[in-house]
Scaffold this motif. Structure first.
Motif, PDB file in Angstrom:
ATOM      1  N   ALA A 160       0.847  -1.208   0.000  1.00  0.00           N
ATOM      2  CA  ALA A 160       0.000   0.000   0.000  1.00  0.00           C
ATOM      3  C   ALA A 160       0.879   1.254   0.000  1.00  0.00           C
ATOM      4  CB  ALA A 160      -0.924  -0.001   1.213  1.00  0.00           C
ATOM      5  N   PHE A 163       2.170   2.324  -3.409  1.00  0.00           N
ATOM      6  CA  PHE A 163       1.198   3.148  -4.149  1.00  0.00           C
ATOM      7  C   PHE A 163       1.134   4.561  -3.554  1.00  0.00           C
ATOM      8  CE2 PHE A 163      -0.249  -0.975  -5.655  1.00  0.00           C
ATOM      9  CZ  PHE A 163      -0.677  -0.712  -6.943  1.00  0.00           C
ATOM     10  N   SER A 168       2.792   7.741  -6.206  1.00  0.00           N
ATOM     11  CA  SER A 168       2.238   9.103  -6.239  1.00  0.00           C
ATOM     12  C   SER A 168       3.381  10.106  -6.428  1.00  0.00           C
ATOM     13  CB  SER A 168       1.423   9.408  -4.982  1.00  0.00           C
ATOM     14  OG  SER A 168       2.275   9.482  -3.863  1.00  0.00           O
ATOM     15  N   LEU A 171       3.988  10.533 -10.008  1.00  0.00           N
ATOM     16  CA  LEU A 171       2.987  11.403 -10.643  1.00  0.00           C
ATOM     17  C   LEU A 171       3.281  12.872 -10.338  1.00  0.00           C
ATOM     18  CD1 LEU A 171      -0.342   9.463 -10.012  1.00  0.00           C
ATOM     19  CD2 LEU A 171       1.204   9.332 -11.964  1.00  0.00           C
ATOM     20  N   THR A 196      -4.529  17.952  -1.541  1.00  0.00           N
ATOM     21  CA  THR A 196      -4.829  16.591  -1.983  1.00  0.00           C
ATOM     22  C   THR A 196      -4.544  15.605  -0.855  1.00  0.00           C
ATOM     23  OG1 THR A 196      -4.268  17.170  -4.266  1.00  0.00           O
ATOM     24  CG2 THR A 196      -4.246  14.830  -3.721  1.00  0.00           C
ATOM     25  N   ALA A 205     -10.233   8.410  -0.138  1.00  0.00           N
ATOM     26  CA  ALA A 205      -9.826   8.906  -1.457  1.00  0.00           C
ATOM     27  C   ALA A 205     -10.932   8.688  -2.494  1.00  0.00           C
ATOM     28  CB  ALA A 205      -8.527   8.224  -1.898  1.00  0.00           C
ATOM     29  N   GLN A 209     -12.729  11.605  -5.304  1.00  0.00           N
ATOM     30  CA  GLN A 209     -12.125  11.555  -6.641  1.00  0.00           C
ATOM     31  C   GLN A 209     -12.799  12.608  -7.528  1.00  0.00           C
ATOM     32  OE1 GLN A 209      -9.492   9.382  -7.734  1.00  0.00           O
ATOM     33  NE2 GLN A 209      -9.552  10.911  -9.354  1.00  0.00           N
ATOM     34  N   SER A 210     -12.023  13.329  -8.294  1.00  0.00           N
ATOM     35  CA  SER A 210     -12.600  14.287  -9.243  1.00  0.00           C
ATOM     36  C   SER A 210     -11.770  14.267 -10.523  1.00  0.00           C
ATOM     37  CB  SER A 210     -12.634  15.692  -8.635  1.00  0.00           C
ATOM     38  OG  SER A 210     -11.315  16.134  -8.383  1.00  0.00           O
ATOM     39  N   LEU A 240      -4.483   5.396 -16.163  1.00  0.00           N
ATOM     40  CA  LEU A 240      -5.142   5.864 -14.941  1.00  0.00           C
ATOM     41  C   LEU A 240      -6.532   6.419 -15.254  1.00  0.00           C
ATOM     42  CD1 LEU A 240      -2.081   7.352 -13.042  1.00  0.00           C
ATOM     43  CD2 LEU A 240      -3.428   5.356 -12.393  1.00  0.00           C
TER      44      LEU A 240
ATOM     45  N   PHE B 163      -2.486  15.168 -12.978  1.00  0.00           N
ATOM     46  CA  PHE B 163      -1.517  14.199 -12.430  1.00  0.00           C
ATOM     47  C   PHE B 163      -1.367  14.387 -10.919  1.00  0.00           C
ATOM     48  CE2 PHE B 163      -0.248  13.821 -16.866  1.00  0.00           C
ATOM     49  CZ  PHE B 163       0.132  12.497 -16.972  1.00  0.00           C
ATOM     50  N   ASN B 165      -3.288  15.837  -8.655  1.00  0.00           N
ATOM     51  CA  ASN B 165      -4.452  15.592  -7.797  1.00  0.00           C
ATOM     52  C   ASN B 165      -5.266  14.369  -8.216  1.00  0.00           C
ATOM     53  OD1 ASN B 165      -7.676  16.228  -7.679  1.00  0.00           O
ATOM     54  ND2 ASN B 165      -6.665  16.541  -5.726  1.00  0.00           N
ATOM     55  N   ASN B 166      -5.866  14.385  -9.376  1.00  0.00           N
ATOM     56  CA  ASN B 166      -6.803  13.311  -9.764  1.00  0.00           C
ATOM     57  C   ASN B 166      -6.132  11.944  -9.746  1.00  0.00           C
ATOM     58  OD1 ASN B 166      -8.260  15.254 -12.535  1.00  0.00           O
ATOM     59  ND2 ASN B 166      -8.391  15.576 -10.327  1.00  0.00           N
ATOM     60  N   PHE B 167      -4.961  11.874 -10.406  1.00  0.00           N
ATOM     61  CA  PHE B 167      -4.309  10.572 -10.540  1.00  0.00           C
ATOM     62  C   PHE B 167      -3.682  10.121  -9.217  1.00  0.00           C
ATOM     63  CE2 PHE B 167      -3.612  11.199 -15.412  1.00  0.00           C
ATOM     64  CZ  PHE B 167      -4.953  10.955 -15.623  1.00  0.00           C
ATOM     65  N   SER B 168      -3.032  11.040  -8.502  1.00  0.00           N
ATOM     66  CA  SER B 168      -2.444  10.625  -7.223  1.00  0.00           C
ATOM     67  C   SER B 168      -3.557  10.203  -6.265  1.00  0.00           C
ATOM     68  CB  SER B 168      -1.574  11.731  -6.630  1.00  0.00           C
ATOM     69  OG  SER B 168      -2.367  12.803  -6.212  1.00  0.00           O
ATOM     70  N   ASN B 169      -4.705  10.887  -6.328  1.00  0.00           N
ATOM     71  CA  ASN B 169      -5.822  10.488  -5.466  1.00  0.00           C
ATOM     72  C   ASN B 169      -6.257   9.049  -5.759  1.00  0.00           C
ATOM     73  OD1 ASN B 169      -7.970  11.495  -3.468  1.00  0.00           O
ATOM     74  ND2 ASN B 169      -9.212  10.607  -5.107  1.00  0.00           N
ATOM     75  N   HIS B 170      -6.220   8.674  -7.031  1.00  0.00           N
ATOM     76  CA  HIS B 170      -6.587   7.294  -7.372  1.00  0.00           C
ATOM     77  C   HIS B 170      -5.580   6.301  -6.767  1.00  0.00           C
ATOM     78  CE1 HIS B 170      -8.581   4.030  -9.353  1.00  0.00           C
ATOM     79  NE2 HIS B 170      -7.494   3.677 -10.008  1.00  0.00           N
ATOM     80  N   LEU B 171      -4.306   6.661  -6.784  1.00  0.00           N
ATOM     81  CA  LEU B 171      -3.292   5.787  -6.163  1.00  0.00           C
ATOM     82  C   LEU B 171      -3.517   5.685  -4.656  1.00  0.00           C
ATOM     83  CD1 LEU B 171      -0.016   6.807  -8.016  1.00  0.00           C
ATOM     84  CD2 LEU B 171      -1.645   5.005  -8.595  1.00  0.00           C
ATOM     85  N   PHE B 172      -3.873   6.823  -4.035  1.00  0.00           N
ATOM     86  CA  PHE B 172      -4.173   6.784  -2.603  1.00  0.00           C
ATOM     87  C   PHE B 172      -5.394   5.881  -2.344  1.00  0.00           C
ATOM     88  CE2 PHE B 172      -2.235  11.277  -2.521  1.00  0.00           C
ATOM     89  CZ  PHE B 172      -0.990  10.806  -2.150  1.00  0.00           C
ATOM     90  N   SER B 173      -6.354   5.904  -3.263  1.00  0.00           N
ATOM     91  CA  SER B 173      -7.545   5.061  -3.060  1.00  0.00           C
ATOM     92  C   SER B 173      -7.176   3.586  -3.173  1.00  0.00           C
ATOM     93  CB  SER B 173      -8.683   5.456  -4.015  1.00  0.00           C
ATOM     94  OG  SER B 173      -8.562   4.795  -5.248  1.00  0.00           O
ATOM     95  N   ILE B 174      -6.234   3.255  -4.049  1.00  0.00           N
ATOM     96  CA  ILE B 174      -5.768   1.861  -4.144  1.00  0.00           C
ATOM     97  C   ILE B 174      -5.057   1.471  -2.844  1.00  0.00           C
ATOM     98  CG2 ILE B 174      -4.189   0.274  -5.343  1.00  0.00           C
ATOM     99  CD1 ILE B 174      -4.721   1.864  -7.922  1.00  0.00           C
ATOM    100  N   ALA B 175      -4.204   2.364  -2.344  1.00  0.00           N
ATOM    101  CA  ALA B 175      -3.481   2.089  -1.087  1.00  0.00           C
ATOM    102  C   ALA B 175      -4.480   1.867   0.050  1.00  0.00           C
ATOM    103  CB  ALA B 175      -2.537   3.246  -0.768  1.00  0.00           C
ATOM    104  N   GLN B 176      -5.519   2.704   0.103  1.00  0.00           N
ATOM    105  CA  GLN B 176      -6.518   2.557   1.175  1.00  0.00           C
ATOM    106  C   GLN B 176      -7.278   1.237   1.016  1.00  0.00           C
ATOM    107  OE1 GLN B 176      -8.693   6.319   0.861  1.00  0.00           O
ATOM    108  NE2 GLN B 176      -7.380   7.266   2.410  1.00  0.00           N
ATOM    109  N   GLU B 177      -7.557   0.870  -0.245  1.00  0.00           N
ATOM    110  CA  GLU B 177      -8.268  -0.387  -0.507  1.00  0.00           C
ATOM    111  C   GLU B 177      -7.446  -1.593  -0.042  1.00  0.00           C
ATOM    112  OE1 GLU B 177     -10.015  -0.306  -4.475  1.00  0.00           O
ATOM    113  OE2 GLU B 177     -10.192  -2.494  -4.420  1.00  0.00           O
ATOM    114  N   HIS B 233      -5.152  -2.853 -10.595  1.00  0.00           N
ATOM    115  CA  HIS B 233      -4.061  -2.464  -9.687  1.00  0.00           C
ATOM    116  C   HIS B 233      -2.730  -3.054 -10.158  1.00  0.00           C
ATOM    117  CE1 HIS B 233      -7.198  -1.971  -6.207  1.00  0.00           C
ATOM    118  NE2 HIS B 233      -7.454  -1.219  -7.239  1.00  0.00           N
TER     119      HIS B 233
END
Lengths: 252, 252
Positions: A160, A163, A168, A171, A196, A205, A209-210, A240, B163, B165-177, B233
């Motif tokens: 985790a 990622f 990040s 990115l 962020t 997160a 997401q946006s 992504l 990159f 915000n949007n994309f790093s946020n998605h990586l954070f969401s994977i880490a949280q998952e 992932h």
């Protein structure tokens, strides 16, 4: 409680500082292969002699994953507890489970700065109750967040972290590169990056997401892909965006 | 200086709050299609009537990119300055360049919280000197970081923000998952995520890249890929690891 740190990299430096500032533990010495890299630890005893007997209560192995086992086998001590600090190396690396354990601070370290560990999670593992208690005691003198963390869970937490930090950060480096290539100061991104990370820690997160991919804005996605010159940046943007579109498709 | 805000989403709410707290400007009214979404703005005049003449000095269009042009053409005013707040919409969307401009705050907004804009970059654009000055004045009452930002550069900055915000946020969401799937609290990641963003803003992201991909640790990369169950992932892990390995290959 006395500690010897083995290693001289960013992790060793941060552990050294954290233990020096901790309650109840002192660094008795730092062991490193390279005399030059020991200069940063001059406020304690330093040595390059891995064969001299160690008399500390705890020996923290802050060396690279591949070097861990060899370094452990080389060190001599009668009574010390040996613990490594790696995210993905199982406890079984020690083979001997007596007096061995893991002391894993979940944080990113670099050579350019020192990080406070006072609120950083430290995961402890040992098969031996006394060793666990001693490592826990050392950790609690450093951080307010100490948890038992068996090898399998530690591995997942480290994944985790890859990622959350390594990827990040890449990115962020792309974002900074786009700015620099267009005569824009990278400092312009700082408030966005800070917000962020704040949002991610306040909410989940996926709740916040946006962006064009989240709202399936194909026009903007295509426009962005055309703006990107670096094939690797293009590929990352595409993958992504696809992943985000797929994940949130039901919310549109 | 009086301002009318058009729109009721996260951006509109944050602009409303920022202008109310600003020096020298007041919100005269908020216009929105949906009476219900206007409830959040009850401390000022609200209206759903897009055909009523507007008498504010500045009209900020905080609506979605695709709606911008239509909303602009629908609104009536003799002397107001109209500015949109979008990252990737060119100034030319207005066709008429008299009294039109762009007022772009580079920040991520959501409906769950309000963000201070006092240090957020606000990019201003207009072909007309008086309009530029007025928008700049409004911006300077809100933020200490106001810059001229022509459409082409604004587009690039917005791309960088995707990159960052949007994309790093998605990586954070994977880490949280990954944490949640393994019975680990997502809060464990908070100090790491905060430190990651702090480091990026203190140094350059590429200077502090770390992790298995950076050190070309194939064993760990393969192990991580095997731990990942979600094909998306896995794909992201592989692509980002390849990109990092390639970028830093010369440093090994």
């Amino acid at each position: 409680m006395t500690v010897t740190i083995v290693g001289t990299g960013a992790l060793a430096k941060n552990l050294f500082r954290a233990i020096e500032n901790s309650n109840g533990a002192i660094v008795q010495g730092v062991l490193g292969r390279n005399a030059k890299s020991l200069i940063d630890f001059k406020s304690t005893n330093t040595s390059t002699d891995f064969s001299a007997p160690i008399r500390s209560d705890i020996v923290l192995l802050a060396v690279s994953d591949p070097a861990l086992k060899e370094v452990y086998l080389q060190l001599k001590s009668n009574n010390s507890i040996f613990a490594h600090c790696a995210g993905s190396v199982p406890l079984s690396v020690f083979e001997n489970t007596n007096n061995t354990g893991v002391f894993y601070p979940l944080q990113t370290f670099n050579n350019k700065s020192t990080v406070s560990l006072s609120q950083v999670p430290i995961g402890i593992e040992s098969d031996d109750e006394y060793t666990f208690e001693q490592l826990e005691k050392l950790a609690k003198g450093i951080s307010s967040l100490v948890i038992p963390l068996p090898s399998e869970k530690r591995k997942q937490l480290h994944l985790a972290a890859v990622f959350a930090n390594n990827f990040s950060n890449h990115l962020f480096s792309i974002a900074q590169e786009i700015c620099l290539n267009n005569g824009l100061s990278v400092d312009l991104l700082a408030p966005l990056i800070e917000q962020t990370s704040k949002n991610v820690c306040s909410f989940t997160a996926s709740e916040i997401q946006s962006g064009p991919a989240k709202r399936n804005d194909q026009k903007r996605i295509q426009e962005h892909l055309q703006l990107l010159n670096d094939p690797s940046h293009k590929e990352i943007y595409q993958l992504l965006s696809d992943a985000i579109q797929k994940k949130y498709a039901n919310e549109l």
